[in-house]
Design an enzyme around this catalytic site. Structure first.
Site, PDB file in Angstrom:
ATOM      1  N   HIS A 114      29.545 -23.681 -32.682  1.00 49.88           N
ATOM      2  CA  HIS A 114      29.364 -24.745 -33.667  1.00 49.88           C
ATOM      3  C   HIS A 114      28.466 -25.812 -33.057  1.00 49.88           C
ATOM      4  O   HIS A 114      28.501 -26.049 -31.845  1.00 49.88           O
ATOM      5  CB  HIS A 114      30.705 -25.365 -34.049  1.00 49.88           C
ATOM      6  CG  HIS A 114      31.636 -24.399 -34.713  1.00 49.88           C
ATOM      7  ND1 HIS A 114      31.607 -24.137 -36.061  1.00 49.88           N
ATOM      8  CD2 HIS A 114      32.624 -23.624 -34.204  1.00 49.88           C
ATOM      9  CE1 HIS A 114      32.530 -23.255 -36.364  1.00 49.88           C
ATOM     10  NE2 HIS A 114      33.166 -22.922 -35.248  1.00 49.88           N
ATOM     11  N   SER A 150      46.364 -11.632 -19.032  1.00 45.87           N
ATOM     12  CA  SER A 150      46.870 -12.416 -20.161  1.00 45.87           C
ATOM     13  C   SER A 150      46.170 -13.765 -20.290  1.00 45.87           C
ATOM     14  O   SER A 150      45.774 -14.385 -19.313  1.00 45.87           O
ATOM     15  CB  SER A 150      48.379 -12.634 -20.017  1.00 45.87           C
ATOM     16  OG  SER A 150      48.680 -13.362 -18.856  1.00 45.87           O
TER      17      SER A 150
END
Length: 198
Positions: A114, A150
């Site tokens: 963005h 993870s």
């Protein structure tokens, strides 16, 4: 594909709210929902969903679920791929994943970008009268035989070489050469954004 979608895949500014991209994302989100309602015993249903969600994939994909995929059709997955709980891909630019890649829980692969300037980032009325924002992206490539532990986030524009290990909680912000270990999150204040970022 329309010109807006071509711009998205090329990493150029594009509008995410067009009819074609809405159609692609609605389908992917529906398929994710359907997949997330299955269990390991639902092998036939899972395979059918994976085939529709990821048309470019090799054999041996296992997704624990739940999964969260933006489009799916712009991601290519190699053979023997494994992803644990809460696997996320935002594939506004191409994502390429090699063979024998393993992902721990909460791994996110992100291509979406963005604008830094809020005047460019916020939703606003476009030339055609529709309200939409403008975004862009950078592709991500993950080589063969990689392990992403993870809570890894692979940021836009990153290439991870073959045989790499990405430690738990790592934010991958730069390219990694073959057979390297990448650990940690170096979050620090860099600089204010300026008109140079426009």
């Amino acid at each position: 594909m329309d010109k807006n979608t071509e711009n998205m895949l090329a990493g150029n500014p594009y509008r995410p709210g067009t009819p074609e991209l809405n159609r692609f994302s609605y389908l992917a989100h529906r398929l994710c929902r359907d997949y997330n309602l299955t269990t390991d015993e639902d092998t036939v249903e899972r395979e059918m969903i994976i085939d529709r969600l990821f048309p470019q994939h090799d054999d041996g994909i296992y997704l624990q679920g739940p999964i969260h995929i933006d489009y799916g059709r712009f991601t290519k997955i190699g053979k023997n791929f494994y992803a644990n709980f809460n696997f996320t891909i935002l594939d506004t630019c191409p994502v390429t994943i090699g063979d024998n890649v393993m992902c721990g829980p909460n791994v996110s692969i992100i291509t979406a970008m963005h604008p830094l300037m809020y005047q460019q980032r916020n939703i606003r009325q476009q030339a055609d009268g529709q309200f939409d924002d403008v975004e862009y992206g950078k592709p991500v490539t993950i080589g063969d035989n990689c392990w992403l532990a993870s809570n890894v986030t692979v940021c836009p524009g990153v290439t991870i070489g073959n045989g790499c290990v990405i430690g738990a909680g790592t934010g991958v912000t730069k390219d990694i050469l073959d057979n390297y270990i990448d650990l940690g999150v170096p979050g620090k204040v860099i600089r204010p954004y300026t008109d140079h970022d426009r």
